[in-house]
Design a protein around this motif. Structure first.
Motif, PDB file in Angstrom:
ATOM      1  N   LEU A 188       0.806  -1.220   0.000  1.00 27.48           N
ATOM      2  CA  LEU A 188       0.000   0.000   0.000  1.00 27.48           C
ATOM      3  C   LEU A 188       0.841   1.272   0.000  1.00 27.48           C
ATOM      4  N   ALA A 189       2.046   1.207   0.539  1.00 24.01           N
ATOM      5  CA  ALA A 189       2.840   2.416   0.761  1.00 24.01           C
ATOM      6  C   ALA A 189       3.607   2.856  -0.481  1.00 24.01           C
ATOM      7  N   ASP A 190       3.956   4.143  -0.505  1.00 24.77           N
ATOM      8  CA  ASP A 190       4.622   4.741  -1.665  1.00 24.77           C
ATOM      9  C   ASP A 190       6.024   4.202  -1.891  1.00 24.77           C
ATOM     10  N   ASN A 191       6.814   4.128  -0.805  1.00 22.64           N
ATOM     11  CA  ASN A 191       8.242   3.875  -0.975  1.00 22.64           C
ATOM     12  C   ASN A 191       8.607   2.403  -0.983  1.00 22.64           C
ATOM     13  N   THR A 192       7.675   1.516  -0.640  1.00 23.74           N
ATOM     14  CA  THR A 192       7.981   0.088  -0.614  1.00 23.74           C
ATOM     15  C   THR A 192       7.339  -0.671  -1.769  1.00 23.74           C
ATOM     16  N   ASN A 193       6.504  -0.015  -2.543  1.00 21.86           N
ATOM     17  CA  ASN A 193       5.904  -0.631  -3.723  1.00 21.86           C
ATOM     18  C   ASN A 193       6.287   0.176  -4.957  1.00 21.86           C
ATOM     19  N   LEU A 194       7.302  -0.311  -5.646  1.00 23.25           N
ATOM     20  CA  LEU A 194       7.784   0.347  -6.868  1.00 23.25           C
ATOM     21  C   LEU A 194       7.438  -0.482  -8.100  1.00 23.25           C
ATOM     22  N   ARG A 195       6.527  -1.415  -7.951  1.00 20.62           N
ATOM     23  CA  ARG A 195       6.181  -2.332  -9.033  1.00 20.62           C
ATOM     24  C   ARG A 195       5.425  -1.600 -10.144  1.00 20.62           C
ATOM     25  N   THR A 196       5.493  -2.168 -11.342  1.00 17.87           N
ATOM     26  CA  THR A 196       4.755  -1.611 -12.482  1.00 17.87           C
ATOM     27  C   THR A 196       3.758  -2.612 -13.057  1.00 17.87           C
ATOM     28  N   ASP A 197       3.569  -3.732 -12.356  1.00 12.01           N
ATOM     29  CA  ASP A 197       2.612  -4.729 -12.843  1.00 12.01           C
ATOM     30  C   ASP A 197       1.243  -4.489 -12.205  1.00 12.01           C
ATOM     31  N   TYR A 199       0.096  -5.391  -9.491  1.00  8.97           N
ATOM     32  CA  TYR A 199       0.177  -5.166  -8.052  1.00  8.97           C
ATOM     33  C   TYR A 199       0.963  -3.891  -7.737  1.00  8.97           C
ATOM     34  N   GLY A 200       1.191  -3.078  -8.746  1.00  6.83           N
ATOM     35  CA  GLY A 200       2.069  -1.933  -8.586  1.00  6.83           C
ATOM     36  C   GLY A 200       1.384  -0.676  -8.105  1.00  6.83           C
ATOM     37  N   ALA A 201       2.112   0.430  -8.183  1.00 10.76           N
ATOM     38  CA  ALA A 201       1.682   1.682  -7.580  1.00 10.76           C
ATOM     39  C   ALA A 201       1.119   2.683  -8.571  1.00 10.76           C
ATOM     40  N   ARG A 202       1.020   2.306  -9.837  1.00  7.70           N
ATOM     41  CA  ARG A 202       0.584   3.289 -10.826  1.00  7.70           C
ATOM     42  C   ARG A 202      -0.883   3.673 -10.659  1.00  7.70           C
ATOM     43  N   ARG A 203      -1.716   2.701 -10.272  1.00  7.50           N
ATOM     44  CA  ARG A 203      -3.142   2.964 -10.080  1.00  7.50           C
ATOM     45  C   ARG A 203      -3.559   2.499  -8.685  1.00  7.50           C
ATOM     46  N   VAL A 204      -4.519   3.182  -8.112  1.00  7.77           N
ATOM     47  CA  VAL A 204      -4.988   2.803  -6.780  1.00  7.77           C
ATOM     48  C   VAL A 204      -5.532   1.381  -6.791  1.00  7.77           C
ATOM     49  N   THR A 205      -6.234   1.013  -7.854  1.00 13.35           N
ATOM     50  CA  THR A 205      -6.790  -0.349  -7.921  1.00 13.35           C
ATOM     51  C   THR A 205      -5.698  -1.404  -7.902  1.00 13.35           C
ATOM     52  N   ARG A 207      -2.634  -0.864  -6.459  1.00 11.11           N
ATOM     53  CA  ARG A 207      -1.963  -0.745  -5.169  1.00 11.11           C
ATOM     54  C   ARG A 207      -2.696  -1.526  -4.074  1.00 11.11           C
ATOM     55  N   ILE A 208      -4.035  -1.567  -4.143  1.00 12.57           N
ATOM     56  CA  ILE A 208      -4.807  -2.238  -3.105  1.00 12.57           C
ATOM     57  C   ILE A 208      -5.078  -3.712  -3.445  1.00 12.57           C
ATOM     58  N   ARG A 209      -4.652  -4.168  -4.609  1.00 15.45           N
ATOM     59  CA  ARG A 209      -5.009  -5.510  -5.067  1.00 15.45           C
ATOM     60  C   ARG A 209      -4.543  -6.600  -4.098  1.00 15.45           C
ATOM     61  N   PHE A 210      -3.301  -6.522  -3.647  1.00 13.63           N
ATOM     62  CA  PHE A 210      -2.809  -7.588  -2.772  1.00 13.63           C
ATOM     63  C   PHE A 210      -3.591  -7.610  -1.467  1.00 13.63           C
ATOM     64  N   ALA A 211      -3.880  -6.456  -0.895  1.00 13.37           N
ATOM     65  CA  ALA A 211      -4.643  -6.405   0.356  1.00 13.37           C
ATOM     66  C   ALA A 211      -6.007  -7.060   0.178  1.00 13.37           C
ATOM     67  N   ASP A 244      -0.024  10.652   0.469  1.00 13.13           N
ATOM     68  CA  ASP A 244      -1.452  10.975   0.404  1.00 13.13           C
ATOM     69  C   ASP A 244      -2.249   9.694   0.584  1.00 13.13           C
ATOM     70  N   PRO A 245      -2.405   9.253   1.846  1.00 12.57           N
ATOM     71  CA  PRO A 245      -3.048   7.962   2.070  1.00 12.57           C
ATOM     72  C   PRO A 245      -4.549   7.943   1.808  1.00 12.57           C
ATOM     73  N   ALA A 246      -5.212   9.069   1.855  1.00  8.39           N
ATOM     74  CA  ALA A 246      -6.676   9.096   1.782  1.00  8.39           C
ATOM     75  C   ALA A 246      -7.235   8.378   0.546  1.00  8.39           C
ATOM     76  N   PRO A 247      -6.806   8.674  -0.686  1.00  9.26           N
ATOM     77  CA  PRO A 247      -7.398   7.987  -1.841  1.00  9.26           C
ATOM     78  C   PRO A 247      -7.194   6.472  -1.811  1.00  9.26           C
ATOM     79  N   VAL A 248      -6.033   6.039  -1.330  1.00  8.96           N
ATOM     80  CA  VAL A 248      -5.730   4.605  -1.298  1.00  8.96           C
ATOM     81  C   VAL A 248      -6.640   3.897  -0.299  1.00  8.96           C
TER      82      VAL A 248
END
Length: 391
Positions: A188-197, A199-205, A207-211, A244-248
């Protein structure tokens, strides 16, 4: 006795809670090297059975998820048997207990893991903190492996397996640890998820997929009604960054709200008032925690959370360590005992199961003594001494 909203009962699914004072999960390192809880763990939790609900310390779902040396686990038959002694003791004392499944992700070190391997997280980003090793010293953090898709599938399978083991061990439910820098939080966090697949951080959907999938894995194993999740939006502990945790977290809570989970366990942060922002989006039971990265939560602070409608239950951490009868102390408006910080962690019974409870006279009068070096005073009574786990 004083009236307090913390002392009012609450129904959580099939469980009738006698009050609203929840014991928060707290690591104490009382496990064998293979992750089986020590016999005194049963005494520790049974002493705190008057809590509305006990959430266990973080439990590794597998050796692959081990974050630290002597963290308990729920992978093998031996682990299940060890935890069965704990849950039997809690239930015999009239309590209720959920298992918190805590996958370390990037946290850990080969010298602090039974497999002796390098831990894996969403991305190859090391934790900034030294790691306590099996030898008792601390080692510099190492760079974790970036999880492959196969690693992600394995982690989800480990959650599923451990959740089934939790029910086999007698736990009343399972809380997924999605907070405080552990694996779910790392996605979920900015600095620990640098993925582009996906499960990555490009889109909120993404970023939250693994959770979401981790919650689904546990719910599939034990039922949504016995599945809960803990989140700590914006928590900077252990080098985490969420600008900016609110949208996530709004998106994540919206998704999880559809599942009919047992509860959401949510911590507040000074920079992001998560309880106030997310409570309107959650239709089920909410446990609020307002002591994370702050002074320990007081009775008054917990009452304020309930009065404002920010949560249905309030979790307390540090206060439960040295006050096993915390709900009774709140009800009697009695002072709290201090923590024996020298024995907070380790293998000893000292500083773990030797905190005295209020005597009946003290409960009635609302008066108690401070904890003494020998653990007795004129107004306290000794809880059961450390001994073989009750079965």
């Amino acid at each position: 006795m004083t009236h307090s909203p913390l002392s009012t009962p609450y129904r959580l699914g099939d469980l009738v809670l006698p009050n609203r004072v929840v014991m928060a999960p707290m690591t104490r390192y009382r496990a064998t090297e293979d992750g089986t809880p020590l016999p005194i763990v049963a005494d520790y939790y049974a002493q705190r059975a008057t809590a509305a609900l006990i959430v266990s310390e973080g439990i590794s779902p597998s050796a692959r998820g081990q974050s630290d040396w002597r963290i308990p686990a729920l992978e093998t038959d031996a682990h299940v048997a060890g935890w069965r002694a704990v849950t039997d003791a809690v239930h015999a004392a009239g309590g209720r207990i959920y298992a918190q499944l805590m996958h370390g992700g990037r946290k850990g070190h080969p010298l602090a893991r039974v497999l002796g391997d390098v831990p894996a997280g969403p991305s190859a980003v090391p934790s900034p903190d030294p790691v306590r090793t099996r030898h008792g010293d601390k080692a510099a953090p190492i760079t974790p492996r970036a999880m492959t898709r196969a690693d992600i599938r394995q982690a989800l399978a480990d959650y599923h397996h451990a959740a089934r083991n939790a029910v086999a061990a007698g736990f009343d439910g399972v809380e997924l640890h999605g907070a405080n820098s552990y694996l779910v939080h790392q996605f979920l966090a900015d600095n620990t998820n640098l993925r582009t697949d996906e499960y990555g951080a490009r889109r909120v959907t993404d970023r939250i997929r693994f959770a979401v999938e981790a919650v689904e894995a546990i719910a599939d194993a034990v039922g949504a009604h016995r599945t809960a999740v803990r989140l700590s939006p914006g928590n900077p502990q252990f080098g985490m960054s969420e600008a900016d945790p609110a949208p996530v977290y709004r998106a994540l809570v919206d998704r999880l709200d559809r599942f009919g989970l047992s509860y959401l366990h949510l911590t507040d942060d000074d920079a992001y008032p998560a309880l106030r922002d997310l409570r309107p989006r959650w239709n089920g039971t909410l446990i609020g925690n307002v002591g994370e990265n702050r002074e320990p939560t007081t009775r008054a602070a917990g009452e304020a959370v309930l009065a404002e409608g920010l949560a249905d239950l309030v979790s307390y951490g540090r206060a439960f360590i040295s006050n096993p009868d915390l709900p009774a102390r709140f009800a009697a408006d009695a002072p709290l005992q201090e923590i024996d910080s020298a024995h907070l962690y380790g293998q000893t019974a000292t500083g773990y199961v030797d905190y005295p409870a209020l005597s009946p006279a003290a409960v009635l009068s609302g008066v108690t003594g401070r904890r003494r070096s020998r653990g007795r005073s004129a107004t306290t009574s000794r809880l059961p001494a450390p001994g073989p786990a009750r079965r």
